[in-house]
Design an enzyme around this catalytic site. Structure first.
Site, short mmCIF file in Angstrom:
data_model
loop_
_atom_site.label_atom_id
_atom_site.label_comp_id
_atom_site.label_asym_id
_atom_site.label_seq_id
_atom_site.Cartn_x
_atom_site.Cartn_y
_atom_site.Cartn_z
N CYS A 2 7.36 -9.53 -6.34
CA CYS A 2 8.52 -9.33 -7.13
C CYS A 2 9.17 -7.75 -6.68
O CYS A 2 8.64 -7.22 -5.58
CB CYS A 2 8.20 -9.16 -8.52
SG CYS A 2 7.11 -10.27 -9.21
N ASP A 98 -2.13 -11.91 -13.26
CA ASP A 98 -3.14 -10.94 -12.49
C ASP A 98 -2.78 -9.57 -12.87
O ASP A 98 -3.44 -8.69 -12.83
CB ASP A 98 -2.99 -11.09 -10.97
CG ASP A 98 -1.63 -11.15 -10.39
OD1 ASP A 98 -0.85 -11.76 -10.71
OD2 ASP A 98 -1.62 -10.13 -9.61
N ILE A 287 7.21 -20.05 16.12
CA ILE A 287 8.56 -19.83 16.52
C ILE A 287 8.58 -19.63 18.02
O ILE A 287 7.62 -18.87 18.65
CB ILE A 287 9.24 -18.66 15.88
CG1 ILE A 287 10.65 -18.69 16.30
CG2 ILE A 287 8.71 -17.31 16.28
CD1 ILE A 287 11.50 -17.82 15.18
#
EC number: 6.3.5.4
Length: 605
Positions: A2, A98, A287
């Site tokens: 976040c 958590d 990639i």
């Protein structure tokens, strides 16, 4: 995963609308929603990327009595075991998040609670009884946290860009941090590129009361690691159980996860472990370039993906596609950091984020187990380097702007700081125990400088620029402690790197893959900076006001001519371009957000 932010005002109350600009600047880190809490002088904000407890893990999370509240970024990997222990100690949980373990652990032990947390995290905990804010960061600095202290306020956030709107004036550029970026590719330590905005260090706790009094302490450091006299069999027996536990904790998630798969050993080991821990094929991404003549790792990655039957995607880009990612990577990185691997990481993250929220990566294996070539130098080379630049045993002695031609570019402020660029490395080297080996000194120096302030900036910011969480099991503190404490003979023999890790991995990964020379991923900076692009870049940089303030543009003709003739000025020119774009995004017009597909020259004012 976040974004967190907040504010403490001295003698005034925080109102929700004050936090809105911070939430806007962190929306990419938490696209699934946001939350706010204010209580008098204290305010907390959170933008959420929901990974665990999708329905009930909204933040801020408040205690049952309303006296504690927390906003957190990252993951507490041992939350299952920690929750059981806390419940036995009488704590009652309201969610399955958590992050709720943080306030419960704090309630039982306000001084030592962080030592119980295993994971990657940055958090802000509000203690309404003691009227204080407690900021904390994980042991290795996987998750970022910045703060600024002014006479009337303390502002904190996951990223620099979220702090800027809450400052009464635009902060000045810190000449020392800017100089470090140029000389060593990143600024490291407490100071950032903005004067007065600081990093909370890895393994640190910062407490702030309503009068803005600060108390900082460090709850973990690699300096606590003891050297151990283990043979391979003893180390192998210990590590097998340790790494299995670490991986079991890291795969905890209520959403699917994937893996960035290079052609190297560390990501192959993670693929082997993840394949053991789940029934369905692992989702993997690699990639490379459309132009097969360009050096990349796709072939090795595709072969190891086939061995483990992963559901694999190979992303093939044109070289100019990465060039057009430059403005977005500068915006995402926040602080100036020159790591060309940011471009493929950005492209991988954009692709993976279209279907996933969590991706594993192999960063940290080289620091923990002695994998870098810079750790393997003949003794005479170390001695010679240390004679020329004493203080670090010959390690990290030379500026990346070492040519006299390059140093003539510096304006007065940068020239005055030139002799100080090694200060963080000198400090790290000197604080490592005298009983440690030269190799351990090298590892420790990297662990507390380049790892948190360059490598992990790439991992966190490039991925979070697309709302993607990166998990790095090799940087679990227990793995780092184990690797750092190993005898040198189990790390390198002077020729081969990561001896222990590769021998241990033979039971999990095909031996021919483990002992294949790593190819790496080449970013064609020299090809980018040529022809018409170079001509336009010289014109734009020479006229750019910010560049003219810090550099002597009278030296630019020689610099650009060297790039045209020999192609050996790309690093300096690239840094100048980065700075000009960064200055526009963070100083001249803060709040702008480039897309991942832009002409970099259009972003130089």
């Amino acid at each position: 995963m976040c974004g967190i932010a907040g504010l403490v005002l001295k003698g005034r109350s925080v109102h929700e609308h004050m936090l809105e600009p911070m939430i806007d600047r962190l929306a990419h880190r938490g696209p699934d929603g946001h939350g706010v809490l204010t209580d008098g002088a204290f305010g907390l904000a959170h933008t959420r990327l929901s990974i665990i407890d999708l329905s009930g893990g909204r933040q801020p999370i408040c205690s049952e009595d309303g006296k504690l509240a927390v906003v957190a970024n990252g993951e507490i990997y041992n939350y299952v075991e920690l929750r059981e222990a806390l419940e036995r100690e009488g704590r009652r949980f309201a969610t399955h998040s958590d992050s709720e373990t943080i306030p419960h652990a704090y309630a039982l032990d306000p001084e030592g609670f962080a030592e119980r947390l295993h994971g990657m995290f940055a958090f802000a905990l509000y203690d309404g009884v003691r009227r204080r804010l407690v900021l904390g960061r994980d042991r290795l600095g996987i998750k970022p946290l910045f703060y600024a202290l002014l006479p009337d306020r303390l502002v904190f956030a996951s990223e620099l860009k979220a702090i800027l709107p809450l400052l009464p004036n635009a902060p000045a550029i810190d000449a020392g941090a800017f100089s470090q970026f140029l000389h060593t590719h990143c600024s490291t330590g407490e100071e950032t590129l903005f004067s007065g905005i600081r990093r909370l260090g890895p393994g640190e706790i910062l407490e702030v009361d309503a009068e803005l009094n600060l108390r900082k302490r460090r709850y973990w450091t690699p300096l606590c690691v003891r050297s151990r006299a283990l043979d391979f069999a003893e180390a192998e027996a210990e590590f097998e159980g340790l790494f299995e536990q670490v991986m079991k904790e890291h795969v905890r998630s209520d959403v699917p996860y994937g893996l960035f798969l290079s052609g190297g050993n560390d990501s192959a080991i993670l693929l082997a472990m993840l394949s053991r821990l789940q029934a369905q094929p692992v989702r993997t991404f690699s990639i490379g370039y459309v132009d097969a003549a360009m050096k990349d790792e796709l072939g090795d990655a595709e072969r190891i993906a086939q061995v483990f039957g992963s559901r694999h995607t190979s992303i093939r880009l044109r070289r100019e596609d990465l060039f057009r990612r430059i403005p977005h990577t500068v915006w995402a990185a926040d602080d100036l950091m020159r790591d060309y691997a940011s471009f493929p990481t950005s492209a991988l993250s954009e692709a993976a984020a279209k279907e996933l929220k969590v991706v594993f990566t192999g960063e940290g294996g080289d620091e923990a187990f002695g994998g870098y070539r810079r750790y393997r130098q003949p003794r005479l080379v170390w001695l010679a380097k240390n004679l020329l630049a004493p203080g670090t045993g010959g390690f990290r002695t030379r500026s990346e702007w070492w040519r006299k031609r390059s140093q003539r570019l510096f304006g007065p402020a940068l020239a005055a700081e030139r002799r100080n660029f090694r200060a963080p490395y000198l400090k790290a080297w000197s604080e490592a125990p005298a009983s440690w080996s030269h190799l351990q000194h090298c590892q420790y120096t990297d662990l507390v400088t380049d790892l948190p302030d360059s490598l992990l900036v790439k991992v966190d910011r490039m991925m979070m620029g697309f709302g993607l969480e990166g998990r790095v099991p090799f940087l679990d503190h227990r793995v780092v402690e184990f690797g750092l404490g190993l005898p040198d003979a189990l790390k390198t023999d002077g020729e081969q790197p990561k001896i222990f890790l590769r021998r241990w991995a033979e039971r999990h990964v095909p031996k021919e893959h483990l002992y294949t020379k790593k190819r790496g991923f080449t970013v064609p900076v020299r090809e980018w900076l040529g022809g018409e692009v170079l001509d336009r870049l010289e014109s734009k940089l020479s006229a750019n006001p910010a560049v003219r303030e810090w550099f002597d543009v009278r030296q630019f003709p020689a610099l650009f001519q060297a790039q045209r003739k020999k192609g050996n000025a790309g690093r300096e020119i690239f840094c100048l371009m980065q700075f000009a774009i960064w200055h526009r995004l963070f100083v001249e017009q803060p709040g702008l957000k480039p897309s991942p597909d832009e002409d970099p020259l259009d972003w130089i004012s």
